[in-house]
Write a protein that holds these residues in place. Structure first.
Motif, PDB file in Angstrom:
ATOM      1  N   LEU A 121      11.321   4.251  11.630  1.00  0.00           N
ATOM      2  CA  LEU A 121      11.100   3.562  12.900  1.00  0.00           C
ATOM      3  C   LEU A 121      10.082   4.399  13.665  1.00  0.00           C
ATOM      4  N   GLY A 122       8.803   3.997  13.582  1.00  0.00           N
ATOM      5  CA  GLY A 122       7.745   4.850  14.123  1.00  0.00           C
ATOM      6  C   GLY A 122       7.703   6.151  13.350  1.00  0.00           C
ATOM      7  N   ASN A 123       7.790   7.283  14.069  1.00  0.00           N
ATOM      8  CA  ASN A 123       7.794   8.577  13.393  1.00  0.00           C
ATOM      9  C   ASN A 123       9.204   9.121  13.179  1.00  0.00           C
ATOM     10  N   LEU A 124      10.212   8.274  13.349  1.00  0.00           N
ATOM     11  CA  LEU A 124      11.595   8.686  13.125  1.00  0.00           C
ATOM     12  C   LEU A 124      12.001   8.282  11.714  1.00  0.00           C
ATOM     13  N   LYS A 125      12.307   9.279  10.893  1.00  0.00           N
ATOM     14  CA  LYS A 125      12.546   9.053   9.476  1.00  0.00           C
ATOM     15  C   LYS A 125      13.853   8.296   9.228  1.00  0.00           C
ATOM     16  N   ASN A 126      13.771   7.241   8.399  1.00  0.00           N
ATOM     17  CA  ASN A 126      14.945   6.562   7.852  1.00  0.00           C
ATOM     18  C   ASN A 126      15.943   6.114   8.919  1.00  0.00           C
ATOM     19  N   GLN A 127      15.424   5.612  10.040  1.00  0.00           N
ATOM     20  CA  GLN A 127      16.307   5.211  11.135  1.00  0.00           C
ATOM     21  C   GLN A 127      16.968   3.853  10.878  1.00  0.00           C
ATOM     22  N   ILE A 128      16.323   3.009  10.073  1.00  0.00           N
ATOM     23  CA  ILE A 128      16.838   1.668   9.811  1.00  0.00           C
ATOM     24  C   ILE A 128      17.195   1.574   8.325  1.00  0.00           C
ATOM     25  N   GLY A 129      18.426   1.228   8.010  1.00  0.00           N
ATOM     26  CA  GLY A 129      18.780   1.129   6.599  1.00  0.00           C
ATOM     27  C   GLY A 129      20.264   0.909   6.390  1.00  0.00           C
ATOM     28  N   GLU A 166       0.835  -1.199   0.000  1.00  0.00           N
ATOM     29  CA  GLU A 166       0.000   0.000   0.000  1.00  0.00           C
ATOM     30  C   GLU A 166       0.872   1.252   0.000  1.00  0.00           C
ATOM     31  N   ALA A 167       0.510   2.221  -0.835  1.00  0.00           N
ATOM     32  CA  ALA A 167       1.299   3.447  -0.973  1.00  0.00           C
ATOM     33  C   ALA A 167       1.267   4.265   0.307  1.00  0.00           C
ATOM     34  N   GLY A 168       2.317   5.076   0.489  1.00  0.00           N
ATOM     35  CA  GLY A 168       2.318   6.035   1.585  1.00  0.00           C
ATOM     36  C   GLY A 168       3.462   5.844   2.556  1.00  0.00           C
ATOM     37  N   GLU A 169       3.938   6.971   3.112  1.00  0.00           N
ATOM     38  CA  GLU A 169       5.022   6.956   4.092  1.00  0.00           C
ATOM     39  C   GLU A 169       4.672   6.106   5.308  1.00  0.00           C
ATOM     40  N   ALA A 170       3.391   6.033   5.651  1.00  0.00           N
ATOM     41  CA  ALA A 170       2.973   5.253   6.822  1.00  0.00           C
ATOM     42  C   ALA A 170       3.320   3.780   6.684  1.00  0.00           C
ATOM     43  N   ASN A 171       3.543   3.319   5.463  1.00  0.00           N
ATOM     44  CA  ASN A 171       3.862   1.901   5.224  1.00  0.00           C
ATOM     45  C   ASN A 171       5.349   1.664   4.982  1.00  0.00           C
ATOM     46  N   LYS A 172       6.154   2.705   5.146  1.00  0.00           N
ATOM     47  CA  LYS A 172       7.597   2.571   4.984  1.00  0.00           C
ATOM     48  C   LYS A 172       8.189   2.122   6.324  1.00  0.00           C
ATOM     49  N   ASN A 173       7.973   0.849   6.648  1.00  0.00           N
ATOM     50  CA  ASN A 173       8.377   0.356   7.955  1.00  0.00           C
ATOM     51  C   ASN A 173       8.835  -1.097   7.849  1.00  0.00           C
ATOM     52  N   ILE A 174       9.344  -1.599   8.963  1.00  0.00           N
ATOM     53  CA  ILE A 174       9.920  -2.954   8.958  1.00  0.00           C
ATOM     54  C   ILE A 174       8.833  -4.001   8.781  1.00  0.00           C
ATOM     55  N   GLU A 175       7.596  -3.700   9.185  1.00  0.00           N
ATOM     56  CA  GLU A 175       6.502  -4.661   9.003  1.00  0.00           C
ATOM     57  C   GLU A 175       6.253  -4.927   7.516  1.00  0.00           C
ATOM     58  N   THR A 176       6.290  -3.871   6.700  1.00  0.00           N
ATOM     59  CA  THR A 176       6.136  -4.058   5.256  1.00  0.00           C
ATOM     60  C   THR A 176       7.294  -4.873   4.696  1.00  0.00           C
ATOM     61  N   CYS A 177       8.503  -4.608   5.194  1.00  0.00           N
ATOM     62  CA  CYS A 177       9.670  -5.391   4.744  1.00  0.00           C
ATOM     63  C   CYS A 177       9.481  -6.872   5.052  1.00  0.00           C
ATOM     64  N   ILE A 178       9.016  -7.173   6.247  1.00  0.00           N
ATOM     65  CA  ILE A 178       8.820  -8.572   6.636  1.00  0.00           C
ATOM     66  C   ILE A 178       7.827  -9.247   5.693  1.00  0.00           C
ATOM     67  N   GLU A 179       6.751  -8.533   5.366  1.00  0.00           N
ATOM     68  CA  GLU A 179       5.765  -9.099   4.440  1.00  0.00           C
ATOM     69  C   GLU A 179       6.400  -9.404   3.082  1.00  0.00           C
ATOM     70  N   ILE A 180       7.242  -8.477   2.590  1.00  0.00           N
ATOM     71  CA  ILE A 180       7.860  -8.680   1.278  1.00  0.00           C
ATOM     72  C   ILE A 180       8.920  -9.775   1.342  1.00  0.00           C
TER      73      ILE A 180
END
Length: 355
Positions: free
Chosen positions: A142-150, A65-79
């Motif tokens: 990471l939550g509302n912290l931009k680009n913390q994991i990468g 699903e599009a959107g910054e709200a989905n730019k998280n580790i949960e989406t990565c795990i799904e992929i």
């Protein structure tokens, strides 16, 4: 347009991009091909892209699903789970087709799955073309912290086709414009002044403006691939901009801001700080403020918003030894990195913006 040599890969443009991609597919014995998209690029961009592919590889489409709200580790795990279920191996190729969320997240997914798959980025928004296309930064929030994991890991190539921009709403075009304005402010004063009258810019000019923006970022990144020195210049407007973006993303009462909208505010605030630290003149500050406010709507900040935004600065990934580090301008087209700023000056900047 001539391809741009980045660190260990090339950025190809328009028609040349697909020639380079198909040549790469012929020359490399990939086992299969995974295309990561969001629901928007699946609908608007994938139908244009697929007919241009020349390959007999099995192609699998992975959508989120599009959107910054989905730019998280949960989406990565799904992929990662989907890649596993579909039999991805070390010889699989990942193509990320989408905006900055898709290329950042898709690049991270590819870089970490089975310790690294080859990936290619095809940015489809103005923002991702001039920002995510160069530098090899991948990651998620990471939550509302931009680009913390990468991780920093470069793609095999980047393909920029400005035809994809025809599918974008004006709000997304303005969002991308913020990074182009930033490149002028930190590096190229004549480039900045090309944007002082947007009415004079026609769509045919956009290819050249995008090309120059990619050149600027690439010239900076080549000098400092891992952001130990001059690459920090690219953070102008982002220290406060990212905090604002993160706060609005998590707030239940605020409308989520596009990245460029938040960075536009950040550039005004950090230009004010640059002025008050005697790095730029008041005339330069006024010029910057007038141009940016002529493009972007005013963002409303209540008094109770400011402290939570400042608290987010403590977690900014650019901080060193517990100190918040700003990149400020000391003239239009010139940057000064590693600048500390006291809280009172930040509060004054917000007050000036609100006025």
């Amino acid at each position: 347009m001539q391809s741009i040599q980045a660190n260990n890969y090339l950025v190809h443009f328009n028609h040349n991009a697909y020639e380079a991609l198909n040549k790469h597919l012929k020359e490399n014995k990939y086992s299969n091909l995974f295309i990561i998209v969001d629901d928007q690029t699946n609908e608007h961009c994938l139908p244009k892209f697929l007919p241009l592919l020349e390959t007999d590889l099995t192609i699998e489409i992975i959508e989120f699903e599009a959107g910054e709200a989905n730019k998280n580790i949960e989406t990565c795990i799904e992929i990662w789970n989907v890649l596993t279920e579909l039999g991805a191996d070390r010889k699989s190729l990942v193509i990320n087709l989408g905006g900055g969320v898709v290329t950042d997240l898709g690049g991270f997914v590819a870089s970490t799955f089975k310790r690294g798959l080859d990936f290619i980025n095809i940015p489809t928004t103005l923002l991702s073309m001039v920002d995510a296309s160069v530098g090899g930064k991948t990651g998620v929030d990471l939550g509302n912290l931009k680009n913390q994991i990468g991780v920093i890991n470069v793609p095999q190539m980047v393909l920029i086709d400005t035809d994809y921009l025809e599918t974008l709403p004006q709000s997304e075009m303005r969002s991308g414009l913020a990074e182009m304005l930033k490149h002028g402010l930190i590096y190229d004063a004549p480039y900045w002044r090309q944007f002082s009258d947007l009415k004079s810019i026609i769509f045919d000019d956009l290819d050249e403006l995008i090309y120059r923006s990619v050149e600027i970022k690439n010239e900076i990144v080549i000098q400092d691939p891992t952001e130990k020195n001059i690459r920090k210049a690219l953070n102008f407007g982002h220290t406060l901009g990212h905090a604002i973006e993160g706060y609005f993303l998590e707030s239940e009462t605020k409308k989520t801001l596009l990245h460029g909208e938040a960075i536009a505010v950040g550039m005004i605030l950090e230009s004010y700080i640059s002025w008050k630290k005697n790095l730029i003149s008041q005339e330069e500050y006024n010029e910057i403020k007038i141009v940016i406010q002529g493009i972007y709507d005013q963002i409303i900040f209540e008094e109770e918003d400011i402290d939570p935004i400042l608290e987010l600065l403590v977690h900014d990934k650019k901080n060193e030894y517990g100190l918040i580090q700003f990149a400020l301008i000391e003239a239009i087209g010139k940057i000064k990195i590693n600048q500390s700023v006291e809280n009172k000056l930040i509060l004054d900047a917000f007050q000036d913006y609100k006025s």
